[in-house]
Write a protein that holds these residues in place. Sequence first.
Motif, short mmCIF file in Angstrom:
data_model
loop_
_atom_site.label_atom_id
_atom_site.label_comp_id
_atom_site.label_asym_id
_atom_site.label_seq_id
_atom_site.Cartn_x
_atom_site.Cartn_y
_atom_site.Cartn_z
N VAL A 235 0.84 -1.20 0.00
CA VAL A 235 0.00 0.00 0.00
C VAL A 235 0.88 1.25 0.00
O VAL A 235 0.60 2.23 -0.70
CB VAL A 235 -0.96 -0.01 1.20
N ASP A 239 0.29 0.22 -4.32
CA ASP A 239 -0.54 -0.86 -4.86
C ASP A 239 -1.74 -1.02 -3.94
O ASP A 239 -1.63 -1.57 -2.84
CB ASP A 239 0.27 -2.15 -4.92
N TYR A 240 -2.91 -0.56 -4.40
CA TYR A 240 -4.12 -0.61 -3.58
C TYR A 240 -5.05 -1.74 -3.99
O TYR A 240 -6.18 -1.83 -3.49
CB TYR A 240 -4.86 0.72 -3.67
N THR A 241 -4.58 -2.63 -4.86
CA THR A 241 -5.40 -3.77 -5.29
C THR A 241 -5.10 -5.02 -4.46
O THR A 241 -5.75 -6.04 -4.64
CB THR A 241 -5.15 -4.07 -6.77
N THR A 263 -8.10 -1.08 1.75
CA THR A 263 -7.44 -1.05 0.43
C THR A 263 -8.46 -0.88 -0.69
O THR A 263 -8.18 -0.21 -1.70
CB THR A 263 -6.62 -2.34 0.22
N GLN A 264 -9.66 -1.49 -0.50
CA GLN A 264 -10.70 -1.31 -1.51
C GLN A 264 -11.11 0.16 -1.58
O GLN A 264 -11.25 0.73 -2.68
CB GLN A 264 -11.92 -2.19 -1.14
N ASP A 267 -8.29 2.09 -3.12
CA ASP A 267 -8.22 1.86 -4.56
C ASP A 267 -9.27 2.70 -5.28
O ASP A 267 -9.01 3.34 -6.31
CB ASP A 267 -8.45 0.37 -4.83
N THR A 268 -10.49 2.74 -4.69
CA THR A 268 -11.55 3.55 -5.29
C THR A 268 -11.22 5.03 -5.23
O THR A 268 -11.37 5.78 -6.21
CB THR A 268 -12.88 3.28 -4.57
N GLY A 271 -8.37 5.89 -7.46
CA GLY A 271 -8.82 5.86 -8.85
C GLY A 271 -9.52 7.16 -9.22
O GLY A 271 -9.28 7.75 -10.29
#
Length: 495
Positions: A235, A239-241, A263-264, A267-268, A271
């Motif tokens: 993280v 890398d948030y996936t 992390t989800q 990631d959102t 993004g």
Amino acid sequence: MYLKLNTKIILGFSIALSMLLLTSLTAYFSIQQLASSTRLVEHTYRVIQYTSDLRMQIRDAQSSLRGYLLTSDSSYLSHSEGYLPAVLVDYDSLRRLTADNPGQLQRLDTLRQIIDHEAKFLQHWRQVKPSADAAKGLLLSDRHTLERLRNVIMRIKDDEESLLSHRSARQNFFEISTPITLVVSAVLAILIVLWLFVKISNELKANARLQVELAQVNADTKRRIQIIEGLADRVVQGDYTVRIRDKEQDSLGNLATSLNRMTQTLDTAFGALENRNKELDQFAYVASHDLKAPLRGVMTVVKWIEDELPHELSEQMRQYLGMMKGRLARLEDLINGILAYARIGRTQHTLEMVDVEQLVQDVRELIVPTDFVVHTPTALPAFITDRLSLEQVFTNLMSNAVKYHGSGAGTITVRCTEKQKYYEFTVADDGPGIAPEYHDKIFLIFQTLRDRNTAESTGIGLSIVKKIIDEHQGSIRVESAPGEGAAFIFTWPKK
């Protein structure tokens, strides 16, 4: 109730030691009682023996005197006289041995009277002329005294034999009970020690099993924590996936679920942020091309007016056109500053070995006038870092030192102090200084202490510097007072 192993060991040994102590005390008591009973039995035997000896001595004294009267042999007479001291010795011994028995002392008083009477009686008959009739008379005259003597001695012996029976029974009891007590106490102590040994062994085995289980749990926990640390590292790297496959229903499992949700969310969010950055890049492109193109067109028109209609323009019109060119130049600087501010942090950082001493000299040659002196009183380091960002910081700070200095020559001083994890740089000038109430304001975008009509004062330079330093996890502050110059102090990480 649960007790710790150490407590159980201490408690068990305390019980065992208590039993051993009780055994020792019991044995000591039994032995003492046995010894006491033995002494009392021996005491009784001695009383009986002295009593028998005393009676025998009196009878022998009478028999010797009777032998003298029958035979006229004087040796019998001397023997008879020798028995009396022995009788008194036996009597004194009996007196000492029965000093604690009032009944026996009364009997001994009676016995003493009989002994004294017998001594006088025998003394009388020693003076009688020997003959058979004298011997017969002695025997018949002493019959009653001897009977009294026998009765008193028998009562003394009966009382002592009664004591002997009681004391012998007590002696027999302790002779039997003492070994039994010792054996029982020893067996109890052994059983307690064995029980303690079994309990300790079971506890040690249970502790060993528990240690194995704990080691297994620790290893599993360590593995799961390493997975979580790996997620955190990824993280941090952007890398948030990444996700954790941990379905355990415990604290670490709940933490893994929370991290997955985090992390989800990141990631959102990132993004969406990336989309906003793309829109900002698009805006920067539009600003640099679509806004600057008409801006240059207006400036060209103004220049054409000045070039083609020089004689038709009044002085007032020329002044208006000059003000327009200043506004247009300032607008262009603002657009360029906005573009520079927006691009900070979105460009790839290239790490290389940077000699800060040489970097400062390069900046001096580019932007510092020849009538300014750049002074470096301390050695400036050389280390691996983002050269472009550090150069931009020094460029803006030294440029501000020149720009806001005023008329005349000036001095710019650059120094460095090495800390544990970072370097602390200072860029100081001898300009007009900054009042304390503006020390925080100057780092905000579009904030300037100069007249906004001044073309070169856009209020973006120090905002760019602060944003660059924040991107590199450093800090910046200013130390200044009106008329004393300004010193900008910022930190830069070693790594």
